[in-house]
Design a protein around this motif. Sequence first.
Motif, PDB file in Angstrom:
ATOM      1  N   TRP A  72      19.212 -12.248  18.208  1.00 20.81           N
ATOM      2  CA  TRP A  72      18.647 -11.219  19.012  1.00 20.81           C
ATOM      3  C   TRP A  72      18.963 -11.658  20.414  1.00 20.81           C
ATOM      4  O   TRP A  72      18.283 -12.697  20.852  1.00 20.81           O
ATOM      5  CB  TRP A  72      17.250 -10.778  18.812  1.00 20.81           C
ATOM      6  N   VAL A  73      19.600 -10.725  21.328  1.00 20.80           N
ATOM      7  CA  VAL A  73      19.808 -11.109  22.952  1.00 20.80           C
ATOM      8  C   VAL A  73      18.792 -10.065  23.669  1.00 20.80           C
ATOM      9  O   VAL A  73      19.230  -8.668  23.457  1.00 20.80           O
ATOM     10  CB  VAL A  73      21.243 -11.065  23.002  1.00 20.80           C
ATOM     11  N   THR A  74      17.880 -10.319  24.342  1.00 22.62           N
ATOM     12  CA  THR A  74      17.179  -9.412  24.663  1.00 22.62           C
ATOM     13  C   THR A  74      16.309  -9.591  26.040  1.00 22.62           C
ATOM     14  O   THR A  74      16.719 -10.617  26.631  1.00 22.62           O
ATOM     15  CB  THR A  74      15.759  -9.334  23.416  1.00 22.62           C
ATOM     16  N   SER A  75      15.735  -8.305  26.658  1.00 21.17           N
ATOM     17  CA  SER A  75      15.505  -8.620  27.977  1.00 21.17           C
ATOM     18  C   SER A  75      13.950  -7.747  27.931  1.00 21.17           C
ATOM     19  O   SER A  75      13.970  -6.752  27.444  1.00 21.17           O
ATOM     20  CB  SER A  75      16.150  -8.341  29.057  1.00 21.17           C
ATOM     21  N   VAL A  76      13.386  -7.972  29.280  1.00 20.54           N
ATOM     22  CA  VAL A  76      12.326  -6.876  29.715  1.00 20.54           C
ATOM     23  C   VAL A  76      12.512  -6.755  31.106  1.00 20.54           C
ATOM     24  O   VAL A  76      12.747  -7.766  31.867  1.00 20.54           O
ATOM     25  CB  VAL A  76      10.997  -7.429  29.391  1.00 20.54           C
ATOM     26  N   CYS A  77      12.317  -5.541  31.407  1.00 21.26           N
ATOM     27  CA  CYS A  77      12.365  -5.088  32.936  1.00 21.26           C
ATOM     28  C   CYS A  77      13.724  -5.560  33.635  1.00 21.26           C
ATOM     29  O   CYS A  77      14.777  -5.351  32.870  1.00 21.26           O
ATOM     30  CB  CYS A  77      11.286  -5.685  33.615  1.00 21.26           C
ATOM     31  N   THR A  78      13.756  -5.966  34.898  1.00 17.66           N
ATOM     32  CA  THR A  78      15.103  -6.238  35.341  1.00 17.66           C
ATOM     33  C   THR A  78      15.872  -7.717  34.767  1.00 17.66           C
ATOM     34  O   THR A  78      16.686  -8.053  35.150  1.00 17.66           O
ATOM     35  CB  THR A  78      15.135  -6.664  37.094  1.00 17.66           C
ATOM     36  N   GLY A  79      15.137  -8.104  33.549  1.00 14.43           N
ATOM     37  CA  GLY A  79      15.811  -9.175  32.961  1.00 14.43           C
ATOM     38  C   GLY A  79      17.361  -8.790  32.404  1.00 14.43           C
ATOM     39  O   GLY A  79      18.008  -9.597  32.282  1.00 14.43           O
ATOM     40  N   SER A  80      17.258  -7.643  32.110  1.00  7.16           N
ATOM     41  CA  SER A  80      18.587  -6.908  31.702  1.00  7.16           C
ATOM     42  C   SER A  80      19.692  -7.184  32.840  1.00  7.16           C
ATOM     43  O   SER A  80      20.866  -7.296  32.157  1.00  7.16           O
ATOM     44  CB  SER A  80      18.473  -5.502  31.333  1.00  7.16           C
ATOM     45  N   LEU A  81      19.397  -7.030  33.998  1.00  5.81           N
ATOM     46  CA  LEU A  81      20.498  -7.338  35.030  1.00  5.81           C
ATOM     47  C   LEU A  81      20.815  -8.802  34.844  1.00  5.81           C
ATOM     48  O   LEU A  81      22.242  -8.920  35.209  1.00  5.81           O
ATOM     49  CB  LEU A  81      19.801  -7.171  36.267  1.00  5.81           C
ATOM     50  N   VAL A 129      17.117 -27.208  24.970  1.00  3.41           N
ATOM     51  CA  VAL A 129      17.076 -25.981  24.367  1.00  3.41           C
ATOM     52  C   VAL A 129      18.607 -25.415  24.347  1.00  3.41           C
ATOM     53  O   VAL A 129      18.804 -24.599  25.262  1.00  3.41           O
ATOM     54  CB  VAL A 129      16.096 -24.779  24.431  1.00  3.41           C
ATOM     55  N   ALA A 130      19.395 -25.560  23.242  1.00  4.74           N
ATOM     56  CA  ALA A 130      20.887 -25.281  23.272  1.00  4.74           C
ATOM     57  C   ALA A 130      21.124 -23.833  22.553  1.00  4.74           C
ATOM     58  O   ALA A 130      22.287 -23.164  22.585  1.00  4.74           O
ATOM     59  CB  ALA A 130      21.852 -26.205  22.821  1.00  4.74           C
ATOM     60  N   SER A 131      20.046 -23.642  21.751  1.00  2.00           N
ATOM     61  CA  SER A 131      20.228 -22.600  20.598  1.00  2.00           C
ATOM     62  C   SER A 131      18.947 -21.768  20.319  1.00  2.00           C
ATOM     63  O   SER A 131      17.749 -22.826  20.525  1.00  2.00           O
ATOM     64  CB  SER A 131      20.784 -22.922  19.553  1.00  2.00           C
ATOM     65  N   ALA A 132      18.674 -20.622  19.851  1.00  3.84           N
ATOM     66  CA  ALA A 132      17.462 -20.143  19.596  1.00  3.84           C
ATOM     67  C   ALA A 132      18.023 -18.800  18.787  1.00  3.84           C
ATOM     68  O   ALA A 132      18.898 -18.385  18.875  1.00  3.84           O
ATOM     69  CB  ALA A 132      16.604 -19.752  20.629  1.00  3.84           C
ATOM     70  N   ASP A 133      17.121 -18.192  17.986  1.00  4.62           N
ATOM     71  CA  ASP A 133      17.230 -17.278  17.132  1.00  4.62           C
ATOM     72  C   ASP A 133      17.145 -15.922  18.033  1.00  4.62           C
ATOM     73  O   ASP A 133      17.771 -14.843  17.873  1.00  4.62           O
ATOM     74  CB  ASP A 133      15.960 -17.266  16.127  1.00  4.62           C
TER      75      ASP A 133
END
Length: 231
Positions: A100-109, A64-68
């Motif tokens: 979209w570049v996203t995270s949940v919880c400490t994934g933002s770190l 997986v080299a890319s994703a929306d």
Amino acid sequence: MPEFSPLSVAFLLFPNVTQLDLTGPAQVLSRLGNTTIHLVSRSLDPVPTDAGFSLLPTDTFAEVASADIICIPGGFGTVEVMQDAETLDWVRQVAREADWVTSVCTGSLVLGAAGLLKGYRATTHWASHEQLGFFGAIPTKQRIVLDRNRLTGGGVTSGIDFALALTSRIRGEEHAKFIQLSIEYDPHPPFDSGSPEKADPETVERYWALINKTAPGRVEKVKSIAEDLGF
């Protein structure tokens, strides 16, 4: 059901991930319509979660080299992820072309460690909020924070709210409402203790005691990681 353009969502899967950070939004985003969900890890071996059971990756970094949409969940394993060059390189690569570049919880770190939150407002679990600043992010105490194409959710259960908000922006509010109804997301928790502002002092103290026991020196470790990465 309307005709939807195809979408791909790549979730990072790593040891000691908090599974609800991933499975909550994955359940919602799987209903975006014409969407493929990828659970991406270093290998296809089962990945242990912090709930005591494992999840199976669907793809490796090489596949997986890319994703929306890229989404990084959190958990105690994020400290190791932030120190893993191969994983950070994959996150940067996919984020480069993602809508979209996203995270949940400490994934933002992890997004922060990858250099993807410099100058962006972002949120994370309340106990790690100050650590966002180590990576040049602007800590913002909200359950969901949108800044340009960065969408971050707070702790664990915010992943469902985050995914519904993202769905609304991609497929429209009516489709987001349809998904909310389909999963009967109508929360009425039996207690009002879901934030440090609402919980009684004894409960907050008990939580910090658990953190200090299971992840001693975590704040200092994250700060050191940020310094080593040049922040």
